[in-house]
Scaffold this motif. Structure first.
Motif, PDB file in Angstrom:
ATOM      1  N   MET A 153       0.850  -1.191   0.000  1.00 16.63           N
ATOM      2  CA  MET A 153       0.000   0.000   0.000  1.00 16.63           C
ATOM      3  C   MET A 153       0.883   1.236   0.000  1.00 16.63           C
ATOM      4  N   ASP A 154       0.811   2.011  -1.082  1.00 17.98           N
ATOM      5  CA  ASP A 154       1.677   3.170  -1.256  1.00 17.98           C
ATOM      6  C   ASP A 154       0.902   4.463  -0.993  1.00 17.98           C
ATOM      7  N   GLU A 155       1.082   5.037   0.205  1.00 15.67           N
ATOM      8  CA  GLU A 155       0.368   6.260   0.601  1.00 15.67           C
ATOM      9  C   GLU A 155      -1.104   6.159   0.199  1.00 15.67           C
ATOM     10  N   PRO A 156      -1.812   5.119   0.613  1.00 12.45           N
ATOM     11  CA  PRO A 156      -3.145   4.852   0.066  1.00 12.45           C
ATOM     12  C   PRO A 156      -4.203   5.882   0.426  1.00 12.45           C
ATOM     13  N   LEU A 157      -3.964   6.691   1.472  1.00 13.94           N
ATOM     14  CA  LEU A 157      -4.995   7.626   1.924  1.00 13.94           C
ATOM     15  C   LEU A 157      -4.633   9.081   1.669  1.00 13.94           C
ATOM     16  N   SER A 158      -3.581   9.327   0.917  1.00  7.06           N
ATOM     17  CA  SER A 158      -3.106  10.700   0.729  1.00  7.06           C
ATOM     18  C   SER A 158      -4.027  11.531  -0.157  1.00  7.06           C
ATOM     19  N   ALA A 159      -4.887  10.885  -0.945  1.00  9.88           N
ATOM     20  CA  ALA A 159      -5.723  11.622  -1.896  1.00  9.88           C
ATOM     21  C   ALA A 159      -7.115  11.946  -1.361  1.00  9.88           C
ATOM     22  N   VAL A 160      -7.395  11.621  -0.083  1.00 14.28           N
ATOM     23  CA  VAL A 160      -8.725  11.872   0.473  1.00 14.28           C
ATOM     24  C   VAL A 160      -8.642  12.922   1.575  1.00 14.28           C
ATOM     25  N   ASP A 161      -9.772  13.530   1.912  1.00 16.54           N
ATOM     26  CA  ASP A 161      -9.802  14.566   2.934  1.00 16.54           C
ATOM     27  C   ASP A 161      -9.590  13.960   4.323  1.00 16.54           C
ATOM     28  N   TRP A 162      -9.365  14.834   5.320  1.00 17.15           N
ATOM     29  CA  TRP A 162      -8.990  14.393   6.661  1.00 17.15           C
ATOM     30  C   TRP A 162     -10.047  13.494   7.283  1.00 17.15           C
ATOM     31  N   GLN A 163     -11.312  13.886   7.179  1.00 19.24           N
ATOM     32  CA  GLN A 163     -12.385  13.107   7.811  1.00 19.24           C
ATOM     33  C   GLN A 163     -12.500  11.729   7.175  1.00 19.24           C
ATOM     34  N   THR A 164     -12.460  11.683   5.834  1.00 11.60           N
ATOM     35  CA  THR A 164     -12.512  10.398   5.137  1.00 11.60           C
ATOM     36  C   THR A 164     -11.296   9.552   5.471  1.00 11.60           C
ATOM     37  N   ARG A 165     -10.159  10.219   5.619  1.00 10.46           N
ATOM     38  CA  ARG A 165      -8.914   9.512   5.939  1.00 10.46           C
ATOM     39  C   ARG A 165      -9.024   8.789   7.274  1.00 10.46           C
ATOM     40  N   ARG A 166      -9.563   9.468   8.275  1.00  8.87           N
ATOM     41  CA  ARG A 166      -9.723   8.843   9.597  1.00  8.87           C
ATOM     42  C   ARG A 166     -10.645   7.632   9.514  1.00  8.87           C
ATOM     43  N   GLN A 167     -11.746   7.744   8.781  1.00 11.98           N
ATOM     44  CA  GLN A 167     -12.675   6.626   8.648  1.00 11.98           C
ATOM     45  C   GLN A 167     -12.020   5.466   7.911  1.00 11.98           C
ATOM     46  N   LEU A 168     -11.282   5.780   6.843  1.00 10.10           N
ATOM     47  CA  LEU A 168     -10.611   4.729   6.082  1.00 10.10           C
ATOM     48  C   LEU A 168      -9.522   4.052   6.914  1.00 10.10           C
ATOM     49  N   GLN A 169      -8.847   4.807   7.760  1.00  3.88           N
ATOM     50  CA  GLN A 169      -7.856   4.197   8.646  1.00  3.88           C
ATOM     51  C   GLN A 169      -8.512   3.144   9.532  1.00  3.88           C
ATOM     52  N   ASP A 170      -9.662   3.498  10.119  1.00  6.38           N
ATOM     53  CA  ASP A 170     -10.385   2.537  10.967  1.00  6.38           C
ATOM     54  C   ASP A 170     -10.809   1.315  10.160  1.00  6.38           C
ATOM     55  N   ASP A 171     -11.344   1.556   8.962  1.00 11.38           N
ATOM     56  CA  ASP A 171     -11.808   0.450   8.128  1.00 11.38           C
ATOM     57  C   ASP A 171     -10.654  -0.455   7.700  1.00 11.38           C
ATOM     58  N   LEU A 172      -9.553   0.169   7.268  1.00  9.77           N
ATOM     59  CA  LEU A 172      -8.392  -0.603   6.838  1.00  9.77           C
ATOM     60  C   LEU A 172      -7.828  -1.439   7.990  1.00  9.77           C
ATOM     61  N   LYS A 173      -7.731  -0.830   9.149  1.00  5.91           N
ATOM     62  CA  LYS A 173      -7.195  -1.539  10.309  1.00  5.91           C
ATOM     63  C   LYS A 173      -8.060  -2.753  10.623  1.00  5.91           C
ATOM     64  N   ARG A 174      -9.389  -2.562  10.602  1.00  9.66           N
ATOM     65  CA  ARG A 174     -10.312  -3.676  10.878  1.00  9.66           C
ATOM     66  C   ARG A 174     -10.162  -4.787   9.846  1.00  9.66           C
ATOM     67  N   ILE A 175     -10.121  -4.421   8.564  1.00  8.24           N
ATOM     68  CA  ILE A 175     -10.074  -5.419   7.494  1.00  8.24           C
ATOM     69  C   ILE A 175      -8.759  -6.185   7.509  1.00  8.24           C
ATOM     70  N   LEU A 176      -7.645  -5.475   7.657  1.00  6.58           N
ATOM     71  CA  LEU A 176      -6.337  -6.133   7.639  1.00  6.58           C
ATOM     72  C   LEU A 176      -6.163  -7.064   8.832  1.00  6.58           C
ATOM     73  N   ARG A 177      -6.678  -6.648  10.010  1.00  3.37           N
ATOM     74  CA  ARG A 177      -6.608  -7.523  11.182  1.00  3.37           C
ATOM     75  C   ARG A 177      -7.519  -8.733  11.003  1.00  3.37           C
ATOM     76  N   GLN A 178      -8.694  -8.482  10.461  1.00  2.06           N
ATOM     77  CA  GLN A 178      -9.668  -9.564  10.283  1.00  2.06           C
ATOM     78  C   GLN A 178      -9.157 -10.624   9.317  1.00  2.06           C
ATOM     79  N   LEU A 179      -8.565 -10.174   8.211  1.00  4.32           N
ATOM     80  CA  LEU A 179      -8.095 -11.099   7.185  1.00  4.32           C
ATOM     81  C   LEU A 179      -6.663 -11.571   7.433  1.00  4.32           C
ATOM     82  N   LYS A 180      -5.993 -10.947   8.422  1.00  4.43           N
ATOM     83  CA  LYS A 180      -4.603 -11.315   8.758  1.00  4.43           C
ATOM     84  C   LYS A 180      -3.692 -11.257   7.528  1.00  4.43           C
ATOM     85  N   VAL A 181      -3.819 -10.155   6.788  1.00  2.98           N
ATOM     86  CA  VAL A 181      -3.035  -9.966   5.576  1.00  2.98           C
ATOM     87  C   VAL A 181      -1.672  -9.361   5.927  1.00  2.98           C
TER      88      VAL A 181
END
Length: 289
Positions: A153-181
């Protein structure tokens, strides 16, 4: 485990980086722009070739200059999420995701992945009809559809606004932990590093200068960075994947999202005494109006 040992020279810039990535964990490559982070991802993926060194994923050698081994990208088990999404504008969401799948006829899998990122029903949308956050979610599941050993993942959240970035961080963290990628994640943002990383590799001017957990790298081992609250379970709302647990502490109610399998393992029931633990980097601090 992914073992990386790479050397590359561009005019006056020299990359000389060696590190290991533990299976199932998120390792952040942290450093300023121009440090060589994105180049390392391209070498691992096979999109670029180093002058010397080796890349080994478990027992599989992807690159070994000395033994003249250099597998092309399609023979390396990687998924790549770019900062600019890199979606095909003429393909629907479903066809974009299917393009990344190992098998071309996995309609049910696409639906499951879309549900995972909260985009059920968007199969026939085109990228132009999506928000920046939605495009990044599609880019993520397209990479995951390959069932890669390593997610890049190369700076995957740099193109979105701050609020969306925070939400995507939470979502990404949940998905990556869940799938153990096993994930190699590039960023130069310290809060994002704390949020996402199990381990951090600090890159500066082409060299690895520090490695460890976020606390070890940025704060040192002496400082405690955990918050704990004792309370009683007063409610649960669960599905097959995640459970919302409501805890009463000092006449205040706290809701936290827990993996359903973990809740079942703990045999968590209404009335149980529990402790909520969190990294201080995950806490939002604000002044009331």
């Amino acid at each position: 485990m992914l073992v990386v040992n790479l050397q590359k020279k561009w005019h006056s810039f020299q990359l000389d980086a060696a590190f290991k990535i533990s299976t199932g964990e998120v390792t952040v490559l942290f450093g300023p722009s121009g440090a060589g982070k994105s180049s390392i991802l391209r070498f691992v993926s096979g999109l670029s070739t180093a002058d010397n060194g080796s890349i080994q994923n478990g027992n599989d050698v992807w690159f070994d200059k000395q033994n003249n081994i250099n597998l092309p990208p399609q023979y390396r088990s990687v998924g790549f999420v770019f900062q600019d999404y890199a979606l095909f504008p003429h393909l629907t969401v479903e066809k974009n995701v299917l393009y990344g799948a190992k098998k071309r006829h996995e309609g049910d899998k696409v639906k499951d992945l879309l549900a995972l990122v909260g985009l059920s029903g968007y199969e026939h949308y085109y990228p132009s009809q999506l928000s920046g956050g939605q495009k990044q979610r599609v880019a993520l599941i397209r990479a995951l559809a390959r069932e890669p050993d390593i997610l890049l993942m190369d700076e995957p959240l740099s193109a979105v606004d701050w609020q969306t970035r925070r939400q995507l961080q939470d979502d990404l963290k949940r998905i990556l932990r869940q799938l153990k990628v096993t994930t190699l994640y590039v960023t130069h943002d310290i809060p994002e590093t704390y949020k996402m990383a199990d381990n951090v590799v600090v890159i500066h001017s082409g060299s690895v200068i520090k490695q460890g957990t976020p606390e070890e790298v940025f704060l040192g081992k002496r400082l405690s960075t955990r918050i704990q609250l004792a309370g009683k379970v007063v409610g649960t709302e669960h599905d097959t994947i995640m459970t919302i647990v409501t805890v009463l502490h000092a006449e205040q109610y706290f809701k936290t999202l827990i993996d359903t399998e973990e809740v079942q393992r703990l045999n968590l029931k209404i009335g149980d005494d529990v402790i909520i633990g969190a990294k201080s980097s995950d806490v939002v601090l604000f002044k009331p109006l």
